[in-house]
Scaffold this motif. Structure first.
Motif, PDB file in Angstrom:
ATOM      1  N   GLY A  80       4.908  -4.897  -2.081  1.00  0.00           N
ATOM      2  CA  GLY A  80       4.906  -3.711  -1.219  1.00  0.00           C
ATOM      3  C   GLY A  80       3.652  -2.871  -1.368  1.00  0.00           C
ATOM      4  N   LYS A  81       2.582  -3.468  -1.855  1.00  0.00           N
ATOM      5  CA  LYS A  81       1.356  -2.678  -2.048  1.00  0.00           C
ATOM      6  C   LYS A  81       0.868  -2.075  -0.735  1.00  0.00           C
ATOM      7  N   THR A  82       0.864  -2.909   0.315  1.00  0.00           N
ATOM      8  CA  THR A  82       0.396  -2.395   1.599  1.00  0.00           C
ATOM      9  C   THR A  82       1.343  -1.317   2.114  1.00  0.00           C
ATOM     10  N   ALA A  83       2.629  -1.610   2.021  1.00  0.00           N
ATOM     11  CA  ALA A  83       3.622  -0.632   2.482  1.00  0.00           C
ATOM     12  C   ALA A  83       3.439   0.685   1.713  1.00  0.00           C
ATOM     13  N   VAL A  84       3.296   0.574   0.415  1.00  0.00           N
ATOM     14  CA  VAL A  84       3.152   1.763  -0.422  1.00  0.00           C
ATOM     15  C   VAL A  84       1.868   2.519  -0.069  1.00  0.00           C
TER      16      VAL A  84
ATOM     17  N   THR B  40       2.632 -17.672  -0.933  1.00  0.00           N
ATOM     18  CA  THR B  40       3.480 -16.474  -1.026  1.00  0.00           C
ATOM     19  C   THR B  40       3.571 -15.709   0.295  1.00  0.00           C
ATOM     20  N   ARG B  41       3.261 -16.346   1.420  1.00  0.00           N
ATOM     21  CA  ARG B  41       3.316 -15.635   2.710  1.00  0.00           C
ATOM     22  C   ARG B  41       4.683 -15.674   3.378  1.00  0.00           C
ATOM     23  N   THR B  42       5.571 -16.542   2.903  1.00  0.00           N
ATOM     24  CA  THR B  42       6.818 -16.713   3.635  1.00  0.00           C
ATOM     25  C   THR B  42       7.930 -15.776   3.143  1.00  0.00           C
TER      26      THR B  42
HETATM   27  N1  LIG Z   1      10.980  -0.586  -0.284  1.00  0.00           N
HETATM   28  C1  LIG Z   1      10.959  -1.519   0.638  1.00  0.00           C
HETATM   29  N2  LIG Z   1      11.910  -1.570   1.563  1.00  0.00           N
HETATM   30  C2  LIG Z   1      11.927  -2.526   2.517  1.00  0.00           C
HETATM   31  N3  LIG Z   1      10.971  -3.457   2.631  1.00  0.00           N
HETATM   32  C3  LIG Z   1       9.981  -3.433   1.724  1.00  0.00           C
HETATM   33  C4  LIG Z   1       9.897  -2.470   0.702  1.00  0.00           C
HETATM   34  N4  LIG Z   1       8.795  -2.705  -0.030  1.00  0.00           N
HETATM   35  C5  LIG Z   1       8.199  -3.764   0.530  1.00  0.00           C
HETATM   36  N5  LIG Z   1       8.902  -4.206   1.581  1.00  0.00           N
HETATM   37  C6  LIG Z   1       8.572  -5.329   2.452  1.00  0.00           C
HETATM   38  O1  LIG Z   1       8.120  -6.392   1.665  1.00  0.00           O
HETATM   39  C7  LIG Z   1       7.114  -7.106   2.337  1.00  0.00           C
HETATM   40  C8  LIG Z   1       5.876  -7.177   1.475  1.00  0.00           C
HETATM   41  O2  LIG Z   1       5.262  -5.913   1.437  1.00  0.00           O
HETATM   42  P1  LIG Z   1       3.690  -5.750   1.449  1.00  0.00           P
HETATM   43  O3  LIG Z   1       3.085  -6.603   2.501  1.00  0.00           O
HETATM   44  O4  LIG Z   1       3.400  -4.308   1.445  1.00  0.00           O
HETATM   45  O5  LIG Z   1       3.357  -6.390   0.035  1.00  0.00           O
HETATM   46  P2  LIG Z   1       1.960  -6.605  -0.662  1.00  0.00           P
HETATM   47  O6  LIG Z   1       2.150  -6.266  -2.076  1.00  0.00           O
HETATM   48  O7  LIG Z   1       0.905  -5.879   0.087  1.00  0.00           O
HETATM   49  O8  LIG Z   1       1.812  -8.170  -0.503  1.00  0.00           O
HETATM   50  P3  LIG Z   1       0.562  -9.149  -0.622  1.00  0.00           P
HETATM   51  O9  LIG Z   1      -0.290  -8.724  -1.758  1.00  0.00           O
HETATM   52  O10 LIG Z   1       1.217 -10.458  -0.882  1.00  0.00           O
HETATM   53  O11 LIG Z   1      -0.085  -9.126   0.689  1.00  0.00           O
HETATM   54  C9  LIG Z   1       6.906  -6.379   3.653  1.00  0.00           C
HETATM   55  O12 LIG Z   1       7.679  -6.982   4.647  1.00  0.00           O
HETATM   56  C10 LIG Z   1       7.426  -5.001   3.373  1.00  0.00           C
HETATM   57  O13 LIG Z   1       7.842  -4.355   4.540  1.00  0.00           O
END
Ligand SMILES: Nc1ncnc2c1ncn2[C@@H]1O[C@H](COP(=O)(O)OP(=O)(O)OP(=O)(O)O)[C@@H](O)[C@H]1O
Length: 791
Positions: free
Chosen positions: A216-220, A779-781
């Protein structure tokens, strides 16, 4: 005791009341907007005031509209009978002393919704997730955080207490298993505790968020941008927030999240777009990008600027021939002029006028001396006529009078300034000035450095010959992404062109003058904000001088934050968020640090996913040379995307990258094991096309990605495109399509319901960070993975 049906009905009443309030707010804002837009005439000040009110009201309306979907999604039951409803914006009761009816999710009081647990309930007895479709409440999920409520829940739902470390587990799992749409959505309803801590971390300083795939890094990062814009609105609305992402496809993927949260004032750019006027999309070969990304390039560019300033040899003065008269600039004169310019400590182009001034004075001295000696010697008819004209204008010569009369009359009346102006316009004088100290654009400088015959060898001694060779490019070739930080570095050393600078200063003076007139009429008028009075309010009356108001006016048109920032290299942001921050080279970091003198930054990424040869092996290695130890790090540990069956496979690749690294914990299993199939190299294209078709047909909803090694991308993409003509591929694949074909590097940051991965060995063998790219691909799926291995 109420039953579930009654609970739903009760929440429906409350939610309907909130929508009623939202409609009222929308009507008021629309009426206000219609009123100001419809008004005409009036003074300039009135028009300015009207503009500001219109912009403020417009952004308020945008926030109201963004809140429509899922307006209220949570409830906290505190001690006694107190309840707080949590939603996308704050609403208060105008008729009851501004009593809060709905708390913005970012308000301090909402925090417990994301952090209360049964171990640490923070005064919360129950946390309720309210699910709505359109304006209808369709479901409730309760977490009981104290014994009394647990008993109550057991009676209502037959048991729904929660011992899970996940906050709102049912709501979270429902969100995670939904089919993907090709666009990232917001997660305000189900932010997890470790994520909340990052989102609400303090604005100051550099925060590094390390997290494995899907944590959830991007989401965060995006929710943090929304949180910071809300909490520090006055400060950040002026300076803006910049979000830097790895490629345009990724930026389109995440582009809806902030507008859906009601925030539209963040600029989203790739590194290739950070230099105004250049939109670089192409990659260099990895070893070339790596060299261009080294910090040493800053010194190389600095030396290149200096090398382009020249001096005549000691006994060979620079000769400047104007209208048949030869002027001589000896080394001493030129050296003194250079020293004066350098004394200013200004950038190259900004210091140049000082040198120009000295050289012109030297030329005027020589011209004046000539005039005293023999007023007419060597002067062309044209110059004589110009001088005669000047004499007449000063009333010192009559029409038809010979200008030579009275011998030194010329020297008396042809003032030095006039002589100087005449000389300055002469092409040979300009040529001499440009030879001594050329006025340079960043493009010209970098072109000269990378494409010119000698400069690179002269100034890049620290690079091996083969490295210098690798840097050479065709003159005028398309700019690459790794060139952009070089251009920006050059711009920094060169400073703005005269004309550019003058235009910018004029515009700024106009903005301030415009704003000055507004202050009086704005004094005393305070905008009514939608939020709770405890929350921060933006108001023009908080701004106390014309300069600040000019800033605000420039920022008030939300559309132009991104536009202005993108067009102005000297723009500095209040906060910068970098996604996939591990990919940035040292030179790219220098650009970002210049754009953020306050060093208020959030860097999110995963050093195990670094794909760029110039990227980071560790955060310390990357950041220490730039900012020393002035950064803090947090880690996200739970993978919300990739099911555990697939993470087991990915963990093996991670171990090959670095045995010390641990994969994040998958939050769920999908019950679907990854499928591995062996094919021969020749059969791969055909089989890949078949499998892609089969997987697409099996997908009822959602998105499929076919990930191919860059080394065979052309051939494999063509094969898939023949079977699935609607699939999107190429430099900017369209993620709205059901199926896309991508390289691992392009897939970075994205996610799909189903992934077919072709030839993992070839992905791993592609470039120095191939294993990292393979880890990304695996890890994309969110659900299923099919791997075609070449036997
Ligand atoms: N708290 C949450 N509630 C619901 N969905 C979440 C939550 N945190 C993360 N997600 C979902 O999990 C998925 C991965 O999140 P995100 O793309 O932000 O991860 P990331 O750490 O950036 O991943 P990567 O480094 O692999 O690209 C997304 O679909 C996101 O919406």
């Amino acid at each position: 005791m109420s039953n579930e049906h009654e609970e739903l009905a009760h929440e429906q009443d409350y939610v309907s009341m909130l929508y009623g309030q939202l409609d009222r707010m929308r009507e008021e804002a629309s009426a206000a907007l219609g009123g100001v837009r419809g008004a005409s005439g009036g003074t300039r000040q009135y028009l300015v005031e009207r503009d500001i009110v219109a912009r403020e009201t417009g952004s308020r309306l945008a926030r109201i509209d963004a809140a429509e979907d899922g307006l209220c999604f949570g409830r906290l039951d505190l001690g006694s009978a107190e309840r707080l409803y949590i939603g996308r914006i704050g609403i208060r009761d105008e008729e009851a002393d501004g009593e809060p009816l709905l708390l913005d999710w970012r308000a301090p009081a909402s925090r417990a919704f994301y952090t209360a647990t049964s171990a640490a309930p923070l005064g919360v007895r129950r946390r309720r997730h309210i699910h709505t479709r359109m304006r209808t409440v369709v479901g409730l999920d309760d977490d009981a955080l104290d014994r009394g409520v647990l008993d109550e829940l057991e009676q209502v739902h037959g048991g729904a207490g929660s011992a899970s470390p996940l906050v709102g587990e049912a709501a979270l799992l429902a969100a995670l298993t939904k089919a993907r749409t090709g666009r990232m959505g917001d997660v305000v309803e189900t932010i997890q505790t470790e994520q909340d801590a990052v989102i609400r971390d303090r604005l100051q300083g550099i925060l590094v968020v390390q997290g494995g795939p899907g944590t959830g890094k991007t989401a965060v990062a995006l929710h943090r941008a929304a949180y910071l814009l809300y909490t520090h609105r006055e400060r950040l609305a002026r300076s803006g927030v910049l979000i830097v992402g790895p490629n345009p496809t990724f930026l389109r993927y995440i582009g809806h999240v902030l507008p859906a949260l009601g925030e539209t004032s963040a600029a989203l750019l790739t590194v290739g777009e950070l230099f105004p006027g250049v939109r670089a999309r192409t990659f260099d070969a990895p070893h070339v990008a790596e060299i261009k990304g080294r910090t040493e390039m800053a010194a190389v560019i600095d030396r290149a600027v200096k090398a382009l300033r020249r001096l005549p040899e000691p006994d060979e003065p620079l000769e400047v021939v104007v209208d048949g008269v030869t002027y001589r600039l000896d080394r001493e004169t030129c050296l003194r002029a250079q020293e004066k310019a350098l004394d200013t400590e200004e950038p190259h182009n900004v210091a140049r006028p000082v040198l120009v001034d000295h050289i012109l004075e030297a030329l005027v001295d020589q011209a004046a001396a000539r005039l005293t000696d023999d007023p007419f010697s060597g002067l062309s008819a044209e110059v004589l006529e110009a001088i005669a004209q000047d004499l007449r204008e000063h009333g010192l010569a009559m029409e038809g009078e010979e200008i030579g009369d009275g011998d030194d009359a010329l020297l008396r009346v042809v003032d030095r300034a006039e002589l100087r102006r005449t000389l300055e316009q002469e092409q040979p004088v300009q040529a001499a000035l440009n030879w001594l100290w050329p006025e340079l654009t960043p493009q010209r400088l970098i072109n000269e450095l990378l494409s010119g015959p000698f400069l690179l060898d002269e100034v890049a001694g620290e690079l091996a010959e083969a490295e210098r060779e690798a840097l050479r490019r065709e003159p005028g070739a398309e700019w690459t992404i790794a060139d952009v930080p070089l251009l920006d570095e050059a711009a920094e050393l060169l400073g703005a062109f005269n004309a550019e600078r003058a235009a910018r200063e004029l515009k700024r003076r106009q903005e301030i003058a415009y704003a000055q007139g507004v202050l009086d009429i704005m004094a005393g008028s305070r905008s009514t904000d939608l939020e709770d009075p405890r929350e921060e309010i933006v108001s023009v009356t908080d701004i106390i001088n014309a300069e600040a108001l000019a800033d605000m006016q420039a920022m008030a048109d939300l559309r132009t934050v991104a536009e202005r920032a993108a067009a102005d290299r000297t723009w500095t942001f209040g906060h910068i968020i970098v996604d996939e921050a591990q990919e940035l080279s040292a030179m790219a970091w220098r650009v970002l640090l210049r754009r953020c003198p306050s060093r208020s930054m959030t860097l999110v990424g995963d050093v195990a996913q670094t794909g760029d040869a110039a990227g980071a092996g560790s955060w310390a290695q990357m950041l220490e040379p730039l900012v020393g130890e002035r950064w803090r790090a947090v880690e996200l540990t739970v993978n919300y995307r990739t099911p555990s069956e697939i993470m087991e496979l990915a963990a093996k690749v991670l171990e090959r990258i670095d045995p010390a690294l641990r994969p994040p914990q998958a939050v769920r299993a999908s019950g679907v094991a990854p499928v591995r199939e062996q094919v021969s190299s020749e059969d791969l294209p055909g089989r890949l096309a078949e499998v892609a078709l089969a997987r697409q047909e099996a997908l009822e909803q959602g998105k499929l990605a076919v990930i191919v090694p860059a080394s065979r991308a052309g051939e494999l993409t063509a094969a898939v495109a023949r079977t699935l003509p609607e699939a999107s591929y190429g430099a900017l694949p369209d993620l709205d399509r059901r199926t896309v074909v991508l390289t691992a590097r392009q897939a970075k940051g994205l996610e799909f319901d189903s992934v077919v991965l072709a030839d993992p060995e070839a992905v791993a063998a592609d470039g120095p960070r191939g294993e990292n790219d393979l880890y990304v691909a695996l890890t994309r799926t969110t659900r299923e993975l099919t791997i075609l291995e070449v036997a």
